[in-house]
Design an enzyme around this catalytic site. Sequence first.
Site, PDB file in Angstrom:
ATOM      1  N   TRP A   1      -7.476 -18.658  99.455  1.00 20.55           N
ATOM      2  CA  TRP A   1      -8.244 -18.388 100.671  1.00 20.55           C
ATOM      3  C   TRP A   1      -9.737 -18.618 100.497  1.00 20.55           C
ATOM      4  O   TRP A   1     -10.469 -18.781 101.461  1.00 20.55           O
ATOM      5  CB  TRP A   1      -8.009 -16.926 101.115  1.00 20.55           C
ATOM      6  CG  TRP A   1      -6.583 -16.690 101.480  1.00 20.55           C
ATOM      7  CD1 TRP A   1      -6.013 -16.926 102.698  1.00 20.55           C
ATOM      8  CD2 TRP A   1      -5.529 -16.204 100.636  1.00 20.55           C
ATOM      9  NE1 TRP A   1      -4.682 -16.616 102.655  1.00 20.55           N
ATOM     10  CE2 TRP A   1      -4.352 -16.175 101.411  1.00 20.55           C
ATOM     11  CE3 TRP A   1      -5.452 -15.792  99.300  1.00 20.55           C
ATOM     12  CZ2 TRP A   1      -3.116 -15.758 100.910  1.00 20.55           C
ATOM     13  CZ3 TRP A   1      -4.234 -15.381  98.796  1.00 20.55           C
ATOM     14  CH2 TRP A   1      -3.086 -15.362  99.584  1.00 20.55           C
TER      15      TRP A   1
ATOM     16  N   HIS B   1     -11.699  -3.823  97.857  1.00 21.23           N
ATOM     17  CA  HIS B   1     -10.686  -4.715  98.451  1.00 21.23           C
ATOM     18  C   HIS B   1     -10.671  -6.063  97.739  1.00 21.23           C
ATOM     19  O   HIS B   1     -11.580  -6.882  97.907  1.00 21.23           O
ATOM     20  CB  HIS B   1     -10.988  -4.930  99.950  1.00 21.23           C
ATOM     21  CG  HIS B   1      -9.902  -5.683 100.667  1.00 21.23           C
ATOM     22  ND1 HIS B   1      -9.215  -5.156 101.739  1.00 21.23           N
ATOM     23  CD2 HIS B   1      -9.378  -6.918 100.481  1.00 21.23           C
ATOM     24  CE1 HIS B   1      -8.323  -6.022 102.176  1.00 21.23           C
ATOM     25  NE2 HIS B   1      -8.406  -7.128 101.422  1.00 21.23           N
TER      26      HIS B   1
ATOM     27  N   ASP C   1     -12.510  -9.378  98.075  1.00 20.20           N
ATOM     28  CA  ASP C   1     -11.302  -9.939  98.684  1.00 20.20           C
ATOM     29  C   ASP C   1     -10.666 -11.029  97.812  1.00 20.20           C
ATOM     30  O   ASP C   1      -9.496 -10.941  97.465  1.00 20.20           O
ATOM     31  CB  ASP C   1     -11.599 -10.478 100.088  1.00 20.20           C
ATOM     32  CG  ASP C   1     -10.351 -10.539 100.971  1.00 20.20           C
ATOM     33  OD1 ASP C   1      -9.273 -10.090 100.517  1.00 20.20           O
ATOM     34  OD2 ASP C   1     -10.451 -11.023 102.108  1.00 20.20           O
TER      35      ASP C   1
ATOM     36  N   GLU D   1      -6.815  -9.038 111.261  1.00 22.09           N
ATOM     37  CA  GLU D   1      -7.597 -10.079 110.575  1.00 22.09           C
ATOM     38  C   GLU D   1      -7.372 -11.398 111.314  1.00 22.09           C
ATOM     39  O   GLU D   1      -6.642 -12.287 110.856  1.00 22.09           O
ATOM     40  CB  GLU D   1      -7.191 -10.206 109.099  1.00 22.09           C
ATOM     41  CG  GLU D   1      -8.136 -11.129 108.324  1.00 22.09           C
ATOM     42  CD  GLU D   1      -7.692 -11.369 106.894  1.00 22.09           C
ATOM     43  OE1 GLU D   1      -6.641 -10.856 106.485  1.00 22.09           O
ATOM     44  OE2 GLU D   1      -8.404 -12.106 106.177  1.00 22.09           O
TER      45      GLU D   1
ATOM     46  N   HIS E   1      -7.599  -9.024  95.846  1.00 23.34           N
ATOM     47  CA  HIS E   1      -6.182  -9.352  95.606  1.00 23.34           C
ATOM     48  C   HIS E   1      -6.085  -9.902  94.182  1.00 23.34           C
ATOM     49  O   HIS E   1      -6.191 -11.105  93.959  1.00 23.34           O
ATOM     50  CB  HIS E   1      -5.693 -10.391  96.622  1.00 23.34           C
ATOM     51  CG  HIS E   1      -5.711  -9.890  98.029  1.00 23.34           C
ATOM     52  ND1 HIS E   1      -4.562  -9.547  98.717  1.00 23.34           N
ATOM     53  CD2 HIS E   1      -6.745  -9.647  98.878  1.00 23.34           C
ATOM     54  CE1 HIS E   1      -4.895  -9.121  99.935  1.00 23.34           C
ATOM     55  NE2 HIS E   1      -6.212  -9.179 100.060  1.00 23.34           N
TER      56      HIS E   1
ATOM     57  N   HIS F   1      -4.363  -4.056 106.222  1.00 21.42           N
ATOM     58  CA  HIS F   1      -4.993  -5.301 106.703  1.00 21.42           C
ATOM     59  C   HIS F   1      -4.809  -5.282 108.219  1.00 21.42           C
ATOM     60  O   HIS F   1      -3.691  -5.453 108.711  1.00 21.42           O
ATOM     61  CB  HIS F   1      -4.313  -6.536 106.120  1.00 21.42           C
ATOM     62  CG  HIS F   1      -4.802  -6.924 104.766  1.00 21.42           C
ATOM     63  ND1 HIS F   1      -4.592  -6.161 103.658  1.00 21.42           N
ATOM     64  CD2 HIS F   1      -5.512  -8.022 104.356  1.00 21.42           C
ATOM     65  CE1 HIS F   1      -5.137  -6.766 102.606  1.00 21.42           C
ATOM     66  NE2 HIS F   1      -5.714  -7.890 102.992  1.00 21.42           N
TER      67      HIS F   1
HETATM   68 ZN    ZN Z   1      -7.320  -8.895 101.871  1.00 24.33          ZN
END
Ligand code: ZN
Length: 423
Positions: free
Chosen positions: A314, A56, A308, A212, A58, A209
């Site tokens: 983020w 996982h 992630d 979350e 991005h 997702h």
């Molecule tokens: Zn994610």
Amino acid sequence: MTETVIRQVRVGDGREPVTITIRHGRIAEIGADRGAHGQVVDGAGGLVVPALVDPHIHLDAVLTEGFPAPNRSGTLLEGIERWSQRKPYLTEDDICRRAEEVIRWHMAHGVLNIRSHVDICDPHLTALRALLKVREAIQAVVTLQLVAFPQDGIYCFPDGPELLEEAIRLGADVVGGIPHYEWTREDGLRELELAFGLARKYGRPLDIHCDETDDDQSRFLETVANLTRQNGLGGRVTASHATALASYNDPYAFKLIRMVKAAGVHIVANPLDNIVLQGRFDTYRKRRGMTRVKELLAEGVTVAAGHDSVMDPWYPLGSGNQWFVASMLAHIGQLTGSDELPAAWQAVTTAGARVMQLRDYGVAEGMRADLAIYDVPGPADLIRLMPLPRWVLAAGQVVAHTPPANSTVWWHGVPQTVSFFRS
Ligand SMILES: [Zn+2]
């Protein structure tokens, strides 16, 4: 070259070094040394593990932190806002360059299997087009799966359903979703129906997702489990994050975890992002935010762990080191019992391989020779030291090498080498 021989490596719990012979990209034999007819790799007594999995990440967002504006609060919602501001600047070249940079970081860390979510809330699908090119360019070395991921929602984004389907037609491997981000619970349920419908229509797995959030009223995981059961998709569906599970009341969590197990839904925790992004509305006591890893494992659910983010809106940190992720999983999930710690390294190896449905994964005869070799006594040291591998091989060919680094301390004025292992 069709043969590689790795000498002096330890496999599993074995203490005695063995030789691994690789032919045509696969492990042909583990044990005896019958001489070399090709490339020879000196394992130097190291521990060999299957190439790591990052189930996982991005890749379209990596290395974007700070431009056009930094995330000052560090929150999830400001991260999504900053990402929206970045999107108009995205070009295929920019995405390819950043994604390939981080894939090289992963390779240096022994990670050769990556599942990347790709934001498809873009009328031009620029990120997907770029990452499809990357997937093709690196396929001989890195298994890259792309998830069609609607970051801004399906029903609260213009042409959301059409863009999701177009992304799958263009070649996304996996159907994604983000039901808790829709404006209403009803739209979240509709979004899941759509995603499962597309998965059925195009024969693709799903990776959602899911929940979350710290909101204990966000309950889409039960619908994911139910749709998985109804559609007979056990083993092909992953719920990522599922952080709200940490906030549900215990009787409901108990029931839900059994449903997740019975349906065959896999869970991916993302401990780096979860520990910094969740609990942000709490004063004290602050929730940890990560899903109930220990309880899911106790029920027999597959729990993998993803990186992630790498330096994105983020999460401004990270380097593609999946052992750091496994270490964080062990810490936040309190997996420090002697029977529990193995789940931390399995989360970035075998459990991740189940999420990605990788065939021929593992250090065994007949398996694909995607391997990482570490200068450590045992797997627990991988969690403890988070080291770079000495060698990384893809289908038997060396694709990364880090020379061992030793530290010297002057102990009462006398130089001594520090190994960080118990003598
Ligand atoms: Zn994610």
